[in-house]
Design an enzyme around this catalytic site. Structure first.
Site, PDB file in Angstrom:
ATOM      1  N   ASP A 179       0.765  -1.245   0.000  1.00 19.81           N
ATOM      2  CA  ASP A 179       0.000   0.000   0.000  1.00 19.81           C
ATOM      3  C   ASP A 179       0.801   1.303   0.000  1.00 19.81           C
ATOM      4  OD1 ASP A 179      -1.602  -2.164   0.481  1.00 19.81           O
ATOM      5  OD2 ASP A 179      -2.628  -1.322   2.199  1.00 19.81           O
ATOM      6  N   GLU A 415       2.112  -9.252  11.598  1.00 26.42           N
ATOM      7  CA  GLU A 415       1.833  -8.901  10.200  1.00 26.42           C
ATOM      8  C   GLU A 415       3.157  -8.619   9.487  1.00 26.42           C
ATOM      9  OE1 GLU A 415      -0.582  -5.417  10.007  1.00 26.42           O
ATOM     10  OE2 GLU A 415      -0.880  -5.540   7.829  1.00 26.42           O
TER      11      GLU A 415
HETATM   12  C1  2M8 Z   1      -2.888  -4.375   3.840  1.00 21.82           C
HETATM   13  O1  2M8 Z   1      -3.827  -3.611   3.076  1.00 21.82           O
HETATM   14  C2  2M8 Z   1      -5.113  -3.170   3.557  1.00 21.82           C
HETATM   15  C3  2M8 Z   1      -5.830  -2.516   2.384  1.00 21.82           C
HETATM   16  O2  2M8 Z   1      -6.044  -3.465   1.384  1.00 21.82           O
HETATM   17  C4  2M8 Z   1      -5.064  -2.187   4.694  1.00 21.82           C
HETATM   18  O3  2M8 Z   1      -3.991  -1.699   5.082  1.00 21.82           O
HETATM   19  O4  2M8 Z   1      -6.140  -1.859   5.221  1.00 21.82           O
HETATM   20  C5  2M8 Z   1      -1.757  -4.808   2.865  1.00 21.82           C
HETATM   21  O5  2M8 Z   1      -0.629  -5.298   3.555  1.00 21.82           O
HETATM   22  C6  2M8 Z   1      -2.275  -5.868   1.894  1.00 21.82           C
HETATM   23  O6  2M8 Z   1      -1.223  -6.366   1.115  1.00 21.82           O
HETATM   24  C7  2M8 Z   1      -2.962  -7.014   2.627  1.00 21.82           C
HETATM   25  O7  2M8 Z   1      -3.544  -7.875   1.698  1.00 21.82           O
HETATM   26  C8  2M8 Z   1      -4.026  -6.499   3.625  1.00 21.82           C
HETATM   27  C9  2M8 Z   1      -4.587  -7.616   4.527  1.00 21.82           C
HETATM   28  O8  2M8 Z   1      -3.535  -8.337   5.142  1.00 21.82           O
HETATM   29  O9  2M8 Z   1      -3.477  -5.495   4.473  1.00 21.82           O
END
Ligand code: 2M8
Length: 445
Positions: A179, A415
């Site tokens: 992101d 994460e």
């Molecule tokens: C993160 O992205 C989401 C938006 O899609 C967020 O920050 O709210 C990123 O690390 C993405 O790659 C990942 O798929 C998601 C869920 O783990 O989190």
């Protein structure tokens, strides 16, 4: 041989417990609080982990994602479950305005990297290894859903590579999955929200120990503005491409598309779908050539491009290792292997664990605690490990696996991780982190 500082069975049991805890029925949330829904590329890694425990449950995860497939073929980046605790939620996306959104399921209106064929491969292999009902279920699943995965790849190849350059375009940094990577800084600098966006509704900041681990409000203003623009375009592929303020080629996503197209072609051949397999191999060639065309002779890294200005992005992030994923030029790959193990990346002397950081620590603006601006990501370690092995670099792959498992021995299943101290950051109990640990520990090949 024990590769972690906790016994592997403890690590595996804990990982299984976490996946079980995040399972809300037909979907496994990406994380219990921060991400209470299904994310597209997370679900692929989750299925890979689940396959070590239950082939039917792994299949169910992928089927949930497929039920949310848009009529265009797009797999949406989020499939919303019942929880209201995420922003922007289904009310903001409001995908009902699109003619092509699926009925009866709430999704976002953008996509993420197409890693799914790797999950299908892994689930199929697990089913065949187990034999009996698992084999039957996995083979039926692969045969039955082949056309849906094919439709997904065809959509990418047309809607996201309209000129056939072999480079997929993205219209939001969220589509890259990385992101707020420094890869996108230049593009986002040019995004000027036309009005104040409701960043006060953010939930994410409540679920991390300090806000510095997440993107800033200024970044969220831009993220939400792009969602608003796509909504205005009713998520129509052509209209979005022409109107949204962010239009970048993504080399990493393109390399994933090459790799996955190759994997899906292998599956197609196994099920007698030879014409489609040939089509997928041609796609793999096209994306591979596209990725290789962006490699910088100076740095050896692949580069994204701002489609409007034609300007290439020369910022050293893990995305630049796209050619390692897709291959295609032995000299480029050999140079990337040297780079990866060298002092700018895994061989950086200050790293606690020798796995790739999301940006080189030598980058001005590297931030060791902030999300995609420096930390190491366990699922990424798995993807690099898997592709290295596939390309025959087994020694290097084994080293990454050992280091990655050592990093996970704190049992936090973070994460992402602070690269110098090894501290788990972002969400704890992140599903794809637990999933890749399970695959490493319980899958023999
Ligand atoms: C993160 O992205 C989401 C938006 O899609 C967020 O920050 O709210 C990123 O690390 C993405 O790659 C990942 O798929 C998601 C869920 O783990 O989190």
């Amino acid at each position: 041989m024990t590769t972690t500082t906790v016994p592997p069975e403890t690590l595996a049991a804990r990982a299984a417990y976490i996946l079980r805890g995040n399972d809300i029925g037909e979907l496994t949330t990406a994380a219990p609080q921060l991400y209470p829904h299904l994310w597209s590329w997370d679900a692929a890694f989750v299925a890979i982990g689940l396959a070590t425990l239950s082939v039917p449950r792994a299949i169910a995860e992928l089927r949930t994602l497929l039920r949310a497939q848009w009529r265009t073929g797009m797999l949406p980046h989020i499939v919303f479950g019942p929880d209201a605790g995420y922003f922007p939620g289904p009310d903001v996306w409001d995908c009902g305005v699109a003619d092509t959104a699926p009925a009866g399921v709430r999704t976002s209106g953008i996509c993420q990297p197409p890693v799914h064929a790797i999950a299908v491969r892994r689930v199929l292999d697990a089913g065949r290894r187990n034999g009996g009902t698992d084999r039957d279920l996995a083979e039926t699943f692969a045969a039955e859903t082949f056309d849906q995965w094919l439709a997904w790849h065809r959509w990418l190849a047309t809607a996201r590579d309209p000129a056939g350059r072999g480079l997929l375009e993205i219209y939001h940094g969220w589509e890259s999955g990385m992101d707020n990577s420094p890869r996108w800084d230049q593009a986002y600098a040019a995004v000027v929200p036309g009005r104040e966006m409701p960043v006060g509704r953010r939930h994410d900041l409540r679920h991390v120990t300090d806000a510095g681990q997440r993107p800033s409000d200024a970044e969220y203003q831009r993220y939400l503005w792009l969602v608003h623009q796509m909504h205005e375009a009713r998520y129509d592929d052509d209209k979005v491409r022409d109107t949204v303020d962010f239009r970048m080629t993504d080399v990493f996503m393109s390399a994933v598309a090459a790799l996955s197209s190759e994997v899906l072609a292998e599956i197609g051949d196994e099920f007698g779908r030879h014409a489609e397999a040939a089509e997928l191999r041609a796609l793999a060639d096209r994306f591979r050539a596209g990725v290789l065309s962006t490699v910088s002779p100076e740095t050896g890294l692949a580069r994204d491009e701002d489609v409007r200005s034609g300007q290439r992005v020369d910022v050293p992030t893990v995305g630049g290792f796209a050619p390692l994923l897709c291959g295609g030029d032995e000299r480029v790959v050999a140079r990337q292997l040297d780079l990866l193990t060298g002092p700018l990346w895994c061989g950086h002397p200050a790293l606690r664990y020798a796995v790739p950081p999301s940006a080189t620590p030598e980058l001005a603006g590297f931030q060791p605690r902030t999300y995609w601006r420096g930390p190491q990501w366990p699922f990424m370690n798995w993807l690099v490990w898997w592709t290295l092995r596939r390309r025959g670099a087994t020694g290097l792959a084994a080293g990454i696996r050992t280091e990655a498992l050592r990093q996970l021995s704190d049992l936090a299943f973070g994460e992402y991780y602070e690269p110098f101290t090894g501290e788990a950051l972002g969400s704890a109990h992140q599903s794809w982190t637990a999933a890749v640990a399970l695959d490493w520990l319980l899958t023999a090949d």
